[in-house]
Design an enzyme around this catalytic site. Structure first.
Site, PDB file in Angstrom:
ATOM      1  N   ASP A   8      -4.541   2.670   2.941  1.00 27.09           N
ATOM      2  CA  ASP A   8      -3.192   2.182   3.212  1.00 27.09           C
ATOM      3  C   ASP A   8      -3.272   0.863   3.982  1.00 27.09           C
ATOM      4  O   ASP A   8      -3.797   0.819   5.100  1.00 27.09           O
ATOM      5  CB  ASP A   8      -2.438   3.225   4.034  1.00 27.09           C
ATOM      6  CG  ASP A   8      -0.945   2.957   4.101  1.00 27.09           C
ATOM      7  OD1 ASP A   8      -0.487   1.983   3.483  1.00 27.09           O
ATOM      8  OD2 ASP A   8      -0.247   3.734   4.781  1.00 27.09           O
TER       9      ASP A   8
ATOM     10  N   ASP B 140       0.897  -0.930  -1.751  1.00 28.26           N
ATOM     11  CA  ASP B 140      -0.014  -1.089  -0.619  1.00 28.26           C
ATOM     12  C   ASP B 140      -0.753   0.190  -0.232  1.00 28.26           C
ATOM     13  O   ASP B 140      -1.361   0.261   0.834  1.00 28.26           O
ATOM     14  CB  ASP B 140       0.740  -1.629   0.599  1.00 28.26           C
ATOM     15  CG  ASP B 140       1.877  -0.716   1.048  1.00 28.26           C
ATOM     16  OD1 ASP B 140       2.214   0.226   0.319  1.00 28.26           O
ATOM     17  OD2 ASP B 140       2.429  -0.967   2.139  1.00 28.26           O
ATOM     18  N   GLU B 141      -0.758   1.188  -1.109  1.00 26.52           N
ATOM     19  CA  GLU B 141      -1.517   2.399  -0.787  1.00 26.52           C
ATOM     20  C   GLU B 141      -1.914   3.143  -2.060  1.00 26.52           C
ATOM     21  O   GLU B 141      -1.257   3.046  -3.093  1.00 26.52           O
ATOM     22  CB  GLU B 141      -0.735   3.317   0.138  1.00 26.52           C
ATOM     23  CG  GLU B 141       0.530   3.894  -0.461  1.00 26.52           C
ATOM     24  CD  GLU B 141       1.207   4.901   0.455  1.00 26.52           C
ATOM     25  OE1 GLU B 141       0.508   5.739   1.063  1.00 26.52           O
ATOM     26  OE2 GLU B 141       2.450   4.852   0.554  1.00 26.52           O
TER      27      GLU B 141
END
Length: 397
Positions: free
Chosen positions: A12, A102-103
């Site tokens: 993350d 983003d993860e």
């Protein structure tokens, strides 16, 4: 193939938008940064230290942190950074399940002989993201997806935390109940009212007690997670079950004409994505957040699946009209549209032809112009002179 042990990574990126801004502008490094103006889209950890949070109004954020530097969002930069990070993920393992831009979850259990232990792979992943993309990333490693995500949350920012299988409950049970997936403000308040503040206290309750307290679905879900029961594996190539977009409106009163204009812009956005993904939808969902932060959804299921902008917009407008009494009474701070009951575009039942333009010809022409000349090349008359809102980058549909 099932692989035992702590082999699932949850990677993350830390304060993603703000980190990209600090990476690209050395003057921002080490300083409190807020991305967005009217509403906070992201805040650096230096700003979070003062209580600034995502989705907070810009005015409140600046009252908490008057010396923060506010920068406008650069969605193209965030999209490029996300693609570069996912290249690192896929260079690490072929088993990557993207959750957002983003993860992601990564399964590395089969790489021990060629790449080392999961902890060594996670450490190398963090180093490569920093070297190749210039961004800090936190990684949690555990036996289940749920616990890997919890571990990354605890390890933030810029950390690495491995939860060994023989220490799972020892790690999990002292944590606050808010760490459990599905525990939002309302559920947390219900648990706190009964003196339940930690995951261990949830685990100590019988499933039937939690069901009676929270309902069948939530009670069974939290009982399982409190014992780290999560059988889901990392899955590759999963298509999203819904496509949506939303817009924060702030706390200023909005007229019906304004809301209809914002709604049309959102429908244009999601139907274009629907067609780009070669999919059709059958259910249109309207999402609203009121001034008291309560949320409601209203949905309408069409007789036939479609990717036609006008049909979706007509359904969304009906839902908005029905919700206007609530909006007039309570105010609205967010409006969103989601399309669900998705299927492949060739799953549409063929209908008898009728005179007139072929179905979808206008949408196809508009999509072609926007693809070639940019989204702003064509717009609705109702949106002239209005801020079109921010188009947040997403994983491919």
């Amino acid at each position: 193939m099932f692989v035992s042990g702590a082999t699932i990574l949850h990677a993350d990126l830390d304060s993603f938008y703000a980190s990209v801004e600090q990476r690209d502008d050395p003057r921002l490094r080490g300083r409190p940064v807020i991305v967005g103006g009217g509403v906070v889209l992201a805040a650096s950890y230096e700003a979070k230290h003062y209580g600034v949070r995502t989705a907070m109004s810009g005015g409140r954020a600046l009252r908490l942190c008057p010396h923060a530097i506010v920068v406008p969002p650069r969605m193209s930069a965030y999209s490029a950074a996300s693609k570069a990070v996912f290249e690192v993920f896929r260079d690490t393992t072929p088993l990557v399940e993207g959750i957002s831009i983003d993860e992601a979850f990564l399964e590395v259990g089969g790489l021990r002989k060629i790449a080392g232990t999961p902890e060594e792979i996670a450490a190398r992943l963090r180093a490569e993201v920093l070297e190749r993309v210039g961004l800090p990333i936190t990684v949690g490693v555990a036996r289940t997806k749920f616990l890997a995500k919890v571990a990354s949350g605890v390890a933030k920012p810029d950390g690495l935390l491995v939860v060994p299988p023989d220490g799972e409950l020892e790690f999990l049970h002292p944590l606050p109940v808010e760490r459990l997936w599905g525990v939002g403000r309302v559920t947390a308040e219900k648990l706190h009212a009964r003196g339940i503040t930690t995951v261990g206290q949830v685990a100590a309750l019988a499933e039937s007690t939690l069901v009676g307290m929270l309902g069948r679905a939530s009670g069974r879900h939290l009982h399982a997670l409190a014992h780290n029961v999560d059988p889901r594996r990392v899955r590759v190539g999963q298509r999203r079950r819904s496509i949506g977009a939303q817009r924060a409106l702030g706390r200023s009163p909005r007229t019906r004409a304004e809301l209809e204009a914002f709604l049309a812009a959102l429908v244009d956005r999601v139907t274009r994505r629907l067609r780009a993904a070669h999919r059709v939808c059958r259910t249109v969902v309207l999402r609203l957040r009121f001034a008291d932060f309560a949320r409601v959804t209203r949905s309408h299921t069409l007789l036939q699946s479609t990717d036609d902008t006008q049909l979706v917009l007509d359904a969304a407008r009906r839902l908005l009209r029905e919700a206007m009494p609530m909006i007039d009474e309570r105010g609205v701070t967010l409006i969103g549209v989601a399309l669900s009951n998705l299927d492949r575009e060739n799953a549409v039942q063929l209908a008898l032809p009728f005179p007139g333009e072929p179905a979808g010809s206008l949408d196809a022409a508009v999509d072609h112009v926007r693809d070639r000349f940019g989204t702003a090349a064509l717009t609705r008359a109702a949106l002239l002179g209005r801020d079109p809102g921010i188009s947040v980058p997403l994983l491919p549909d």
